[in-house]
Design a protein around this motif. Structure first.
Motif, PDB file in Angstrom:
ATOM      1  N   ARG A   1       0.840  -1.195   0.000  1.00  0.00           N
ATOM      2  CA  ARG A   1       0.000   0.000   0.000  1.00  0.00           C
ATOM      3  C   ARG A   1       0.875   1.245   0.000  1.00  0.00           C
ATOM      4  NH1 ARG A   1      -5.436   0.821   3.453  1.00  0.00           N
ATOM      5  NH2 ARG A   1      -5.930   2.956   2.849  1.00  0.00           N
ATOM      6  N   LEU A   2       0.480   2.219  -0.796  1.00  0.00           N
ATOM      7  CA  LEU A   2       1.160   3.503  -0.844  1.00  0.00           C
ATOM      8  C   LEU A   2       0.234   4.552  -0.241  1.00  0.00           C
ATOM      9  CD1 LEU A   2       3.813   4.760  -2.005  1.00  0.00           C
ATOM     10  CD2 LEU A   2       2.475   5.359  -4.046  1.00  0.00           C
TER      11      LEU A   2
ATOM     12  N   ALA B   1      -3.373   6.241 -10.095  1.00  0.00           N
ATOM     13  CA  ALA B   1      -2.707   5.114 -10.736  1.00  0.00           C
ATOM     14  C   ALA B   1      -2.897   3.841  -9.919  1.00  0.00           C
ATOM     15  CB  ALA B   1      -1.222   5.410 -10.923  1.00  0.00           C
ATOM     16  N   ALA B   2      -2.775   3.949  -8.598  1.00  0.00           N
ATOM     17  CA  ALA B   2      -2.961   2.789  -7.726  1.00  0.00           C
ATOM     18  C   ALA B   2      -4.397   2.299  -7.749  1.00  0.00           C
ATOM     19  CB  ALA B   2      -2.544   3.142  -6.299  1.00  0.00           C
ATOM     20  N   SER B   3      -5.338   3.241  -7.846  1.00  0.00           N
ATOM     21  CA  SER B   3      -6.750   2.874  -7.876  1.00  0.00           C
ATOM     22  C   SER B   3      -7.107   2.152  -9.171  1.00  0.00           C
ATOM     23  CB  SER B   3      -7.611   4.128  -7.720  1.00  0.00           C
ATOM     24  OG  SER B   3      -8.990   3.826  -7.879  1.00  0.00           O
ATOM     25  N   LEU B   4      -6.592   2.650 -10.283  1.00  0.00           N
ATOM     26  CA  LEU B   4      -6.930   2.080 -11.588  1.00  0.00           C
ATOM     27  C   LEU B   4      -6.141   0.807 -11.894  1.00  0.00           C
ATOM     28  CD1 LEU B   4      -6.960   5.445 -13.554  1.00  0.00           C
ATOM     29  CD2 LEU B   4      -8.951   3.968 -13.203  1.00  0.00           C
ATOM     30  N   TYR B   5      -4.925   0.721 -11.370  1.00  0.00           N
ATOM     31  CA  TYR B   5      -4.044  -0.412 -11.656  1.00  0.00           C
ATOM     32  C   TYR B   5      -3.510  -0.969 -10.339  1.00  0.00           C
ATOM     33  CZ  TYR B   5      -4.231   1.665 -16.305  1.00  0.00           C
ATOM     34  OH  TYR B   5      -4.668   2.189 -17.497  1.00  0.00           O
ATOM     35  N   PRO B   6      -4.317  -1.780  -9.642  1.00  0.00           N
ATOM     36  CA  PRO B   6      -3.954  -2.228  -8.285  1.00  0.00           C
ATOM     37  C   PRO B   6      -2.691  -3.071  -8.192  1.00  0.00           C
ATOM     38  CG  PRO B   6      -6.289  -2.608  -8.753  1.00  0.00           C
ATOM     39  CD  PRO B   6      -5.644  -2.247 -10.045  1.00  0.00           C
ATOM     40  N   ASP B   7      -2.214  -3.607  -9.313  1.00  0.00           N
ATOM     41  CA  ASP B   7      -0.988  -4.402  -9.279  1.00  0.00           C
ATOM     42  C   ASP B   7       0.198  -3.477  -8.972  1.00  0.00           C
ATOM     43  OD1 ASP B   7       1.224  -5.978  -9.673  1.00  0.00           O
ATOM     44  OD2 ASP B   7       0.611  -6.742 -11.638  1.00  0.00           O
TER      45      ASP B   7
ATOM     46  N   TYR C   1       1.584   0.310 -10.721  1.00  0.00           N
ATOM     47  CA  TYR C   1       1.478   1.658 -10.157  1.00  0.00           C
ATOM     48  C   TYR C   1       2.716   2.061  -9.367  1.00  0.00           C
ATOM     49  CZ  TYR C   1       0.078   0.237  -5.336  1.00  0.00           C
ATOM     50  OH  TYR C   1       0.024  -0.268  -4.052  1.00  0.00           O
ATOM     51  N   LEU C   2       3.451   1.105  -8.816  1.00  0.00           N
ATOM     52  CA  LEU C   2       4.681   1.462  -8.113  1.00  0.00           C
ATOM     53  C   LEU C   2       5.764   1.863  -9.116  1.00  0.00           C
ATOM     54  CD1 LEU C   2       5.923   1.772  -5.351  1.00  0.00           C
ATOM     55  CD2 LEU C   2       6.534  -0.661  -5.386  1.00  0.00           C
ATOM     56  N   GLY C   3       5.767   1.203 -10.264  1.00  0.00           N
ATOM     57  CA  GLY C   3       6.700   1.602 -11.317  1.00  0.00           C
ATOM     58  C   GLY C   3       6.396   3.006 -11.826  1.00  0.00           C
ATOM     59  N   PHE C   4       5.115   3.288 -12.023  1.00  0.00           N
ATOM     60  CA  PHE C   4       4.690   4.627 -12.440  1.00  0.00           C
ATOM     61  C   PHE C   4       5.096   5.663 -11.397  1.00  0.00           C
ATOM     62  CE2 PHE C   4       1.414   7.919 -11.948  1.00  0.00           C
ATOM     63  CZ  PHE C   4       1.446   8.528 -13.194  1.00  0.00           C
ATOM     64  N   THR C   5       4.883   5.348 -10.131  1.00  0.00           N
ATOM     65  CA  THR C   5       5.230   6.269  -9.054  1.00  0.00           C
ATOM     66  C   THR C   5       6.731   6.530  -9.014  1.00  0.00           C
ATOM     67  OG1 THR C   5       3.331   5.597  -7.709  1.00  0.00           O
ATOM     68  CG2 THR C   5       5.185   6.604  -6.548  1.00  0.00           C
ATOM     69  N   MET C   6       7.540   5.474  -9.161  1.00  0.00           N
ATOM     70  CA  MET C   6       8.989   5.645  -9.148  1.00  0.00           C
ATOM     71  C   MET C   6       9.439   6.509 -10.315  1.00  0.00           C
ATOM     72  SD  MET C   6      11.769   4.824  -7.450  1.00  0.00           S
ATOM     73  CE  MET C   6      12.359   6.483  -7.756  1.00  0.00           C
ATOM     74  N   CYS C   7       8.806   6.326 -11.467  1.00  0.00           N
ATOM     75  CA  CYS C   7       9.125   7.148 -12.638  1.00  0.00           C
ATOM     76  C   CYS C   7       8.852   8.621 -12.346  1.00  0.00           C
ATOM     77  CB  CYS C   7       8.292   6.676 -13.824  1.00  0.00           C
ATOM     78  SG  CYS C   7       8.558   7.611 -15.349  1.00  0.00           S
TER      79      CYS C   7
END
Length: 250
Positions: free
Chosen positions: A97-98, A129-135, A139-145
């Protein structure tokens, strides 16, 4: 944040798909209806945007939660040097969880962020992103980017590039941000900030494993890391807790 205008430019709604097929018999229509209800029941936990995207342990997984501010360099360092390398090895053993850190108020749509309203929007983008793509792999990759270029958050070009890099649909994220004139996404942020406050988390970044503080990063320094501050230390602890949850012992 002006709740009367979308947080990102609105995109046109897609034209409705033409109805090409009709079932003429009642029993066929009833079958499709029942099948649809069954599909919704099975997949609700994955598609409901209000669902908790982690934080609750299952029979063989442990909760791993990371609290950050999107425009904070400590969030970037924490994710890049500690959390992501561990998740690449043990993502199947945790419920990730973020969460975000801020302050609830009676103004500014109910939330203030330390680095200003652009940070609030960055938080919202990552929550959407986390809501739409729970994997978490997505979403963690998107966040890191996003965090690599945290100074530029929430520039549209950055969001588009990160979405493209990790296979996320920018238009869907944009719709999430602007839905209900921004009130939907702001509600998610308010809930996330409230959660961090209720847990007495004020430092970005704070990593909590199995409901306990595992490590913090403050001003570029890893602190309060009793089990070690290297990814392999976190991997070891996660494996040990997951094995214990399964009832396995060495």
């Amino acid at each position: 944040m002006d709740s009367k205008s979308p947080l990102l430019p609105r995109t046109r709604s897609p034209s409705p798909m033409p109805r090409r097929h009709r079932f003429r018999r009642f029993h066929a229509a009833a079958f499709v209806f029942v099948l649809g209800l069954f599909w919704l029941a099975v997949n609700w936990q994955c598609t409901d945007p209000t669902h908790n995207h982690g934080g609750e342990a299952t029979a063989d997984k442990v909760p791993l939660e990371v609290h950050i501010m999107s425009k904070c360099p400590d969030a970037r360092d924490c994710l890049q040097k500690f959390v992501l390398p561990a998740m690449q090895n043990v993502s199947d053993k945790v419920v990730f969880r973020l969460s975000f850190i801020g302050q609830t108020t009676d103004s500014d749509d109910g939330v203030q962020c330390k680095h200003g309203q652009t940070e609030c929007l960055g938080n919202i983008l990552e929550l959407c992103a986390a809501s739409l793509y729970p994997d978490p792999k997505l979403y963690l990759g998107f966040t890191m980017c996003m965090e690599r270029d945290y100074h530029d958050i929430p520039a549209k070009e950055l969001v588009q590039d990160c979405a493209l890099e990790h296979g996320l649909d920018f238009d869907k994220i944009n719709h999430c941000v602007s839905q209900d004139d921004g009130s939907y996404a702001m509600g998610m942020l308010r809930d996330s900030v409230t959660r961090s406050a209720d847990l007495n988390v004020t430092t970005s970044c704070t990593v909590r494993l199995d409901e306990k503080v595992r490590c913090t990063v403050d001003d570029g320094v890893f602190k309060n890391c009793p089990g070690g501050k290297k990814p392999e230390d976190l991997i070891r602890d996660i494996k040990k807790l997951a094995d214990a949850a399964r009832g396995w012992t060495e």
